[in-house]
Scaffold this motif. Structure first.
Motif, mmCIF file in Angstrom:
data_model
loop_
_atom_site.group_PDB
_atom_site.id
_atom_site.type_symbol
_atom_site.label_atom_id
_atom_site.label_comp_id
_atom_site.label_asym_id
_atom_site.label_seq_id
_atom_site.Cartn_x
_atom_site.Cartn_y
_atom_site.Cartn_z
ATOM 1 N N GLU A 153 0.831 -1.204 0.000
ATOM 2 C CA GLU A 153 0.000 0.000 0.000
ATOM 3 C C GLU A 153 0.865 1.254 0.000
ATOM 4 O OE1 GLU A 153 -3.144 2.222 3.041
ATOM 5 O OE2 GLU A 153 -2.869 0.040 3.167
ATOM 6 N N ASP A 154 1.931 1.240 0.779
ATOM 7 C CA ASP A 154 2.796 2.410 0.879
ATOM 8 C C ASP A 154 3.520 2.716 -0.424
ATOM 9 O OD1 ASP A 154 2.047 2.792 3.476
ATOM 10 O OD2 ASP A 154 3.898 2.042 4.378
ATOM 11 N N ILE A 155 3.953 1.675 -1.143
ATOM 12 C CA ILE A 155 4.683 1.920 -2.388
ATOM 13 C C ILE A 155 3.754 2.009 -3.593
ATOM 14 C CG2 ILE A 155 6.790 0.847 -1.518
ATOM 15 C CD1 ILE A 155 6.169 -1.609 -3.251
ATOM 16 N N GLY A 156 2.437 1.780 -3.362
ATOM 17 C CA GLY A 156 1.461 1.941 -4.433
ATOM 18 C C GLY A 156 1.439 0.799 -5.424
ATOM 19 N N VAL A 157 1.688 -0.423 -4.949
ATOM 20 C CA VAL A 157 1.701 -1.592 -5.823
ATOM 21 C C VAL A 157 0.814 -2.675 -5.219
ATOM 22 C CG1 VAL A 157 3.124 -3.444 -6.780
ATOM 23 C CG2 VAL A 157 4.027 -1.120 -6.692
ATOM 24 N N GLU A 158 -0.050 -3.260 -6.033
ATOM 25 C CA GLU A 158 -0.900 -4.343 -5.548
ATOM 26 C C GLU A 158 -0.043 -5.568 -5.220
ATOM 27 O OE1 GLU A 158 -4.161 -4.432 -4.941
ATOM 28 O OE2 GLU A 158 -4.317 -2.294 -5.445
ATOM 29 N N CYS A 190 14.061 3.931 1.559
ATOM 30 C CA CYS A 190 12.790 4.583 1.895
ATOM 31 C C CYS A 190 11.790 4.331 0.777
ATOM 32 C CB CYS A 190 12.992 6.093 2.105
ATOM 33 S SG CYS A 190 13.573 6.962 0.634
ATOM 34 N N ILE A 191 10.538 4.672 1.049
ATOM 35 C CA ILE A 191 9.463 4.451 0.086
ATOM 36 C C ILE A 191 9.745 5.148 -1.233
ATOM 37 C CG2 ILE A 191 7.030 4.948 -0.395
ATOM 38 C CD1 ILE A 191 6.543 4.685 2.645
ATOM 39 N N GLU A 192 10.147 6.405 -1.159
ATOM 40 C CA GLU A 192 10.325 7.201 -2.373
ATOM 41 C C GLU A 192 11.396 6.618 -3.290
ATOM 42 O OE1 GLU A 192 8.293 9.325 0.703
ATOM 43 O OE2 GLU A 192 10.309 8.412 0.727
#
Length: 233
Positions: free
Chosen positions: A70-75, A112-114
């Motif tokens: 969810e944090d990295i925006g990937v299912e 990190c996430i970014e």
């Protein structure tokens, strides 16, 4: 103080020319950008990021994996997650250990996430390399199977084949249909490996399939089934 006269160049005896005779053909290099501490990969930061998703056992498990995705925006079902697991050399689906995380993220230089989000295209592009894709495909077999089993249960095999070959192999929908009505309950490693080779070398009309080749019986039966199906249309 008298000014010293410059020594005249003596052609090939000039030390500068002896060091590099092609200097005049090289483009001047712009000075490199200084890397600030904020830009450098940090083990400490990477581990702190890992601990955001773990429990007391220091393992990123299914619940943490859901939050991580969810944090990295990937299912979680996205093929990028399979590629990431391959990069981390994770042996168990749905789990990352601290050692796997640190080793893999260090390789990717992501703490990190970014930074990981900035690597998603790179991970996706690994699939476009024929050799790397083959490595990922083979990795997927051991990654997805139950560790006390030598084969993949057929439902898992079909799901993984859909993920890996579903969008690139024209015969996949038909092959999947064959598996659904077949007697096979599991897929072994030899069958798994050969499905990829079949998808790469056999034409969609099956005209170049060598029945006397060293194909697994599973694929012989698929070809026979598909030809009978086409003949009945």
């Amino acid at each position: 103080m008298p000014v010293k006269k410059k020594r005249k160049s003596s052609g090939s005896d000039d030390p500068g020319l002896r060091k590099c005779k092609i200097t005049c053909f090289c483009r001047p290099q712009a000075p490199g950008r200084l890397i600030s501490p904020e830009d450098q990969f940090s083990n400490k930061k990477c581990l702190a990021w890992f601990y955001e998703y773990t429990g007391p056992d220091e393992v990123l498990g299914p619940e943490g994996m859901e939050k991580f995705c969810e944090d990295i925006g990937v299912e979680p079902e996205n093929i990028i997650m399979l590629v990431l697991a391959w990069k981390l050399e994770a042996p168990n689906m749905g789990f990352f250990t601290k050692e796997e995380w640190l080793k893999g993220m260090t390789l990717l230089q992501c703490d990190c996430i970014e930074r990981l989000q900035g690597k998603l295209d790179y991970l996706r592009n690994q699939l476009n390399d024929t050799i790397l894709f083959k490595n990922i495909y083979r990795y997927a077999f051991d990654f997805a199977r139950e560790k006390d089993q030598r084969s993949l249960d057929m439902d898992t095999a079909k799901s993984m084949l859909a993920l890996l070959l579903g969008r690139t192999w024209p015969l996949f929908p038909v092959f999947n249909q064959f598996l659904e009505q077949s007697k096979y309950k599991v897929m072994n490693k030899d069958q798994w490996y050969n499905v990829l080779e079949f998808s790469r070398t056999v034409s969609t009309d099956l005209s170049n399939y060598d029945e006397d080749g060293a194909w697994p019986v599973l694929l012989d039966e698929f070809v026979e089934w598909q030809k009978a199906r086409l003949a009945a249309l």
